[in-house]
Design an enzyme around this catalytic site. Structure first.
Site, PDB file in Angstrom:
ATOM      1  CG  HIS A 103      40.531  49.743  26.908  1.00 24.31           C
ATOM      2  ND1 HIS A 103      40.729  49.696  25.556  1.00 24.31           N
ATOM      3  CD2 HIS A 103      39.442  48.971  27.154  1.00 24.31           C
ATOM      4  CE1 HIS A 103      39.820  48.918  24.997  1.00 24.31           C
ATOM      5  NE2 HIS A 103      39.022  48.473  25.934  1.00 24.31           N
TER       6      HIS A 103
ATOM      7  CB  CYS B  59      34.194  50.534  23.533  1.00 19.10           C
ATOM      8  SG  CYS B  59      33.872  48.807  23.141  1.00 19.10           S
TER       9      CYS B  59
ATOM     10  CG  HIS C  82      35.282  48.648  28.909  1.00 17.31           C
ATOM     11  ND1 HIS C  82      35.377  49.848  28.227  1.00 17.31           N
ATOM     12  CD2 HIS C  82      35.740  47.710  28.044  1.00 17.31           C
ATOM     13  CE1 HIS C  82      35.844  49.631  27.017  1.00 17.31           C
ATOM     14  NE2 HIS C  82      36.085  48.340  26.876  1.00 17.31           N
TER      15      HIS C  82
ATOM     16  CG  HIS D 136      39.015  43.907  27.346  1.00 15.77           C
ATOM     17  ND1 HIS D 136      37.836  43.291  27.035  1.00 15.77           N
ATOM     18  CD2 HIS D 136      38.935  45.157  26.823  1.00 15.77           C
ATOM     19  CE1 HIS D 136      37.084  44.133  26.326  1.00 15.77           C
ATOM     20  NE2 HIS D 136      37.722  45.273  26.188  1.00 15.77           N
TER      21      HIS D 136
ATOM     22  CG  ASP E 108      49.274  42.604  34.947  1.00 20.58           C
ATOM     23  OD1 ASP E 108      48.288  42.131  34.350  1.00 20.58           O
ATOM     24  OD2 ASP E 108      49.567  42.303  36.122  1.00 20.58           O
ATOM     25  CG  HIS E 109      46.599  44.006  37.945  1.00 28.22           C
ATOM     26  ND1 HIS E 109      47.080  42.856  37.403  1.00 28.22           N
ATOM     27  CD2 HIS E 109      45.569  43.630  38.761  1.00 28.22           C
ATOM     28  CE1 HIS E 109      46.387  41.820  37.872  1.00 28.22           C
ATOM     29  NE2 HIS E 109      45.460  42.256  38.686  1.00 28.22           N
TER      30      HIS E 109
ATOM     31  CD  GLU F 123      39.460  44.641  22.977  1.00 26.57           C
ATOM     32  OE1 GLU F 123      40.134  45.677  22.960  1.00 26.57           O
ATOM     33  OE2 GLU F 123      38.391  44.523  22.317  1.00 26.57           O
TER      34      GLU F 123
END
Lengths: 137, 137, 137, 137, 137, 137
Positions: free
Chosen positions: F16, F35, F41, F43, F81-82, F126
């Site tokens: 994100h 950020c 980047h 998480h 996800d992913h 996070e």
């Protein structure tokens, strides 16, 4: 005096099985899946005993968590640790040994014995992936 | 706007001793046991700073937790980390250095400085086996 | 018989200070920074006692880790827990109380007492962010 | 090509009991204590499957850990999870269900099936306080 | 002097994608599954920097882990943290951004800069469920 | 019947970027720092789904957490996800992909689908150092 919540983590491990004898075997297998395995399975249970109360000006404590752990050892650990909840613990003779009900058992054992403050919450981890909280009602 | 709670974990370590100078040495030894050791002992303290408030539509944040950590470093970590709470921190000169009171110290330092939302809770782990929560009252 | 490594985690907490009396105060302050604080600081130490050996066909164990914990309690915990390593533990009178040296202390106390197999490694966590391993040499 | 070790954590839970039928009941009670409870107890087992090998220049992987997990699910989890090791798993019919032996069972199931690299170590946590490592000999 | 291994945990987070441009899109999708997502995904990476060496009689240290962390911040964190490994880090322009290769990158950056002892191992957690270890060969 | 809170931990990982297109690039860089990295980047997100309700006398459950996980997999994991939250998930097209807003997304997806009891809280980690809680308002 100010108030705080103090928490002591303790633990035990046990075998159990989820099975409601009032229902059919098929209902039990469908409802509980592998948790209904006739020969039991087991868990390491991690417990958080949460006590809320006034901070004593004499000790700086809400309650001495060493005393809380000693009470847990005597009144919960001695009954549940390295046991089969269904077969070895009379309280579960007519109750399902779900995490929810184990938390209630701990609440009933510990609640009346907390020497200062009051038991506010029992958090019970059944695995690193799920837990329950019971607050007495 | 919707509201949420945001939490930043931080940490410090320190030496301390539990001793109430208004009481006898024997009372202190009996009450605090090894925590009364005259030459101190110590802990790694893990802290959760919990801030509740409205989610900003400009940032998507309740509060920038990077700022919260910077405030902790300046106003708490600089006073407590790698210190002897009893000897090096004036606030504890006339207070017991219990986990409960350390949480109050952190609350007093951080509460008025939170730049958005409000400090809702300080959770302080004294060891992986016990923690306290203070909510300001 | 097949061989395995078995590990028991145990813990203690203590105050300490890093200070080399053979060096100047300035050298100590520069070298150790906040760890040189004259009034000490402290940690929760988590220890992994790693024992390697043959799996007994009688017990299925390399060694009973309950016995290992009891030996740790008697020969290490009783000396280090809730103590000031520099002032309360003679072994550190002429040694720096670094994590490396604390691991050696535990090795010396535990190594000769392991009742089956041999002590292969002492892992000592000084905080959740750093640890040392000592393997006896 | 350079070599590395890759590790996938997986888990299961089970009931078991430590009991050597070749020995007397008294020997078993003395040797295994509460682990000898006739009605079993249980654990959440966390497993680390450690595979060593060359890093493929095509994939950047030693081995695809998703495949390793699928093999574990089929050849270990399906046999052990939510089971009673003593009663439900034939491999333990004549072996003690100690953590050491469970690690050997996993080694035997997984070792020949690793599709790239080789199984270098099985680490098995029986509780957050103890684990074993088996490296195949 | 005795020898020990000392470990400092550090961390960064990043976006990445597994894609081998020498292979077809279909091969990439089949081989890497969701890890091949064209718009990237990401992880919190936890790193253990493991340094082996002689314990200094002057400091009690193998190496000052505070210095190790400062070197990591300057030579690894500054390049990887809050970055897209594929797009923002030139070293990955012609290498797959797998955990294995990220560990090699960290090894190459940190190995020659360790001020005392030698880098013995880089352990890199890509998630709480998988990690890799690289020992330089 | 007594009431309890039950919690299932689940997880996903994603890329994100925090960027408010209504504001200048400079405001975004100053406000979000790293950020705001243009290339994203990422998480590992850990999620706690907390459901409050009456304990069923038939099952001993508030809700079957296996069903809760299956619903999460279908209605949240399959979307997040992913993935790149900014580019791949339409819900975030006009919302900042902050932890606070991701928790609201999960709430909206899960809240109406809980089959027994009610969703009381979504906790979203996070990183191991920060989390948010959303309770629906």
């Amino acid at each position: 005096m100010p108030r705080a919540l103090v928490v002591r983590r303790v633990h035990f491990n046990a075998a159990h099985r989820l099975h409601n004898p009032a229902m059919s075997d098929e209902w039990n297998r469908t409802t509980f899946g592998p948790c209904n395995n006739p020969n039991y399975h087991g868990h390491n249970y991690e417990v958080e005993l949460c006590i809320e109360g006034e901070i004593s000006s004499e000790t700086g404590y809400v309650v001495d968590v060493g005393i809380v752990k000693a009470l847990f050892d005597e009144h919960v650990h001695a009954q549940l640790d390295h046991r089969n909840l269904n077969l070895d613990v009379p309280w579960f003779a007519d109750r399902l040994a779900s995490a929810e009900n184990i938390a209630i058992f701990i609440w009933e054992q510990m609640g009346p014995r907390i020497p200062a403050g009051r038991l506010a919450r029992v958090r019970l981890w059944e695995s690193p992936r799920n837990y329950v909280e019971y607050e007495g009602g």
